[in-house]
Write an enzyme that holds these catalytic residues in place. Structure first.
Site, short mmCIF file in Angstrom:
data_model
loop_
_atom_site.label_atom_id
_atom_site.label_comp_id
_atom_site.label_asym_id
_atom_site.label_seq_id
_atom_site.Cartn_x
_atom_site.Cartn_y
_atom_site.Cartn_z
N LEU A 76 0.83 -1.22 0.00
CA LEU A 76 0.00 0.00 0.00
C LEU A 76 0.86 1.26 0.00
O LEU A 76 0.35 2.34 -0.30
CB LEU A 76 -0.88 0.05 1.26
CG LEU A 76 -1.90 -1.07 1.50
CD1 LEU A 76 -2.63 -0.82 2.82
CD2 LEU A 76 -2.91 -1.14 0.37
N THR A 95 8.79 7.40 -5.46
CA THR A 95 8.23 6.51 -4.44
C THR A 95 7.35 5.46 -5.09
O THR A 95 7.46 4.27 -4.79
CB THR A 95 7.37 7.33 -3.44
OG1 THR A 95 8.14 8.40 -2.97
CG2 THR A 95 6.91 6.47 -2.28
N ALA A 117 -1.57 -2.09 -4.53
CA ALA A 117 -2.66 -1.09 -4.48
C ALA A 117 -2.46 -0.07 -5.58
O ALA A 117 -1.39 0.52 -5.71
CB ALA A 117 -2.66 -0.40 -3.13
N TYR A 149 0.91 11.06 -11.13
CA TYR A 149 0.43 10.06 -10.18
C TYR A 149 -0.23 8.91 -10.93
O TYR A 149 0.09 7.74 -10.72
CB TYR A 149 -0.55 10.73 -9.21
CG TYR A 149 -1.11 9.81 -8.15
CD1 TYR A 149 -0.27 9.04 -7.37
CD2 TYR A 149 -2.48 9.74 -7.92
CE1 TYR A 149 -0.78 8.20 -6.38
CE2 TYR A 149 -3.00 8.92 -6.93
CZ TYR A 149 -2.16 8.15 -6.18
OH TYR A 149 -2.65 7.32 -5.21
#
Ligand code: UDP
Length: 325
Positions: A76, A95, A117, A149
């Protein structure tokens, strides 16, 4: 089962940790506490079957060791929230992409089961609603940081499929739609905790854009229920699943409902996107999940109503304002 949850101190991760421990599993959390908080795990901290490792998913030897010790890894950990993404695109891309690579490579060593996720952001600007897992996606240009994103999470999905087919990693992908509930902080821009806090403190309730953009808000308890069922489902491996509510509301309506539910005298204020985020910010008009696949695979679909969700978030924000959390 021994479960490793990366990002387990976060909003969704902490609820998931509690649920899995409640089901009799042992849980190890790996979290760098950047957007998560050890306090989110206060209820389970002293349980024998629980361990918290404060560390990074980019720490390859540590991830290899923890994945190896687990029967199942739920990844996650990610940079979350549109605000954070617009402000720190380098951090977001690094990340989200590198950490997923590290986790999948660790899982590949012994073909460990892994759940990655992802997010409804990957549907981008698609206008064909509801969004089905096999639909085409439509992202904006690369000079608009918001889409970094979506693109980074889409790459995570490609990687998971690639590891699944080429290296026999039993991987499942979940696309979370707008998930809300207790412990979600408004710090990273999420709308519901912000509206509730604003309403409770008498500040203006800030609706970005014209407020006609619509979302479906799902309760975090439903999200973790769907996730745990998918973990156990026989035919989920190698597939992607939407998880989210299908009860649609515009952001203006949401502001009105929060104002009413809190009995607040706050005004509702409209703020242009470029002021709220950045020049040229692009929002998506509607975002509704098709949850047929989740239902057919697990017999479950999210069912908590928006009224219940708003009530839970009010209770949580009140506890924060009263210093109880
Ligand atoms: N939004 C808003 N006021 C706020 C925060 C967000 O009007 O204080 C809007 C945001 O522009 C978006 C919607 O609410 O249209 C949902 O935002 P959130 O960041 O919660 O999730 P998103 O759907 O953007 O991932």
């Amino acid at each position: 089962m021994r479960v490793l949850i990366t990002g387990g101190a976060g909003f969704i991760g902490s609820h998931l940790t509690e649920k899995l421990l409640g089901q009799g599993h042992s849980v190890t959390v790996l979290d760098d506490l950047s957007t998560g908080a050890a306090d989110n795990l206060a209820a389970v901290r002293d349980k024998e079957e629980f361990k918290l490792h404060v560390g990074s998913c980019l720490d390859e030897p540590l991830v290899i060791e923890l994945v190896d010790q687990a029967d199942y890894t739920i990844h996650l950990a990610a940079a979350v929230g549109v605000k954070l993404i617009v402000e720190r695109p380098v951090h977001t891309i690094e990340t989200n992409v590198k950490a997923t690579e590290v986790v999948l490579a660790a899982a590949a060593k012994k073909q460990k089961r892994v759940l990655i996720a992802s997010t409804s952001e990957v549907y981008g600007k698609s206008v064909k609603v509801p969004f089905h897992e096999d639909d085409d996606i439509s992202l904006g240009p690369t000079n608009r940081s918001r889409w970094a994103y979506a693109c980074s999470k889409a790459l995570d999905e490609w990687l998971a499929f690639a590891y699944c087919s080429e290296k026999n990693v039993p991987a499942i992908i979940i696309r979370f739609f707008n998930t809300v509930g207790p412990r979600q902080t408004g710090r990273y821009g999420m709308v519901l905790p912000n509206f509730v806090r604003q309403a409770l403190t008498g500040e203006d309730i800030t609706v970005f854009g014209d407020g006609k953009q619509a979302r479906c808000f799902g309760h975090v308890h439903d999200a973790v229920e769907g996730l745990t069922r998918l973990m156990m489902a026989k035919d989920a491996v190698g597939r992607v699943f939407n998880i989210g509510s299908t009860e649609e509301v515009t952001i203006s309506q949401l502001a009105e409902r929060v104002k009413k539910a809190t009995g607040s005298s706050s005004s509702i204020k409209y703020i242009p996107y470029e002021e709220a985020y950045a020049e040229g910010f692009e929002d998506m008009p509607r975002r509704i999940p098709d949850v047929t696949r989740l239902f057919e695979t697990t017999g479950f679909k999210p069912e908590r109503t928006l009224d219940e969700i708003i009530a839970d978030v009010i209770e949580d924000q009140k506890a924060i304002l009263e210093g109880k959390r």
